[in-house]
Design an enzyme around this catalytic site. Structure first.
Site, PDB file in Angstrom:
ATOM      1  N   GLY A   1      45.759  37.295  38.543  1.00 37.33           N
ATOM      2  CA  GLY A   1      45.274  38.582  38.238  1.00 37.33           C
ATOM      3  C   GLY A   1      44.927  39.471  39.303  1.00 37.33           C
ATOM      4  O   GLY A   1      44.768  40.672  38.836  1.00 37.33           O
ATOM      5  N   CYS A   2      45.117  39.151  40.342  1.00 40.10           N
ATOM      6  CA  CYS A   2      45.016  40.070  41.559  1.00 40.10           C
ATOM      7  C   CYS A   2      46.479  40.896  41.704  1.00 40.10           C
ATOM      8  O   CYS A   2      47.584  40.129  41.831  1.00 40.10           O
ATOM      9  CB  CYS A   2      44.617  39.330  42.800  1.00 40.10           C
TER      10      CYS A   2
END
Length: 105
Positions: A103-104
């Site tokens: 998700g980064c």
């Protein structure tokens, strides 16, 4: 595969500089990685987050998101951004010697 040298030890990293083998990380390496990220001194609060990141990675296979960090690490989201201004989850993961959390960006 690229490598980086911390504390005199070459370690495998990905193209963004994240450890690919977290078992190769040591606490003295964290100080050097932090300096590269623009953090001159790791405080006790930094270490709280770094150790939390490593524990979460060991338990779940990925580091927590900023939202999860803020809810479960004992460090608020506001403080996380003060400690790791360039992106708490991503920067803390790099300093903690774990792969970039899902998700980064």
């Amino acid at each position: 595969m690229p490598t980086a040298t911390y504390d005199g030890t070459p370690v495998p990293v990905d193209d963004e500089g994240f450890f690919t083998d977290p078992g190769r990380w040591t606490e003295p390496m964290a100080e050097q990685i932090a300096k590269e990220a623009g953090i001159d001194t790791l405080t006790d609060r930094h270490w709280t987050v770094i150790r939390f990141m490593r524990t979460q990675y060991a338990e779940k296979g990925t580091g927590p998101t900023v939202r999860v960090l803020g809810k479960t690490s004992g460090v608020s989201v506001k403080e996380l951004y003060l400690l790791f201004p360039k992106g708490p989850a991503k920067t803390a993961a790099k300093i903690a010697g774990i792969p970039k959390p899902r998700g980064c960006i």
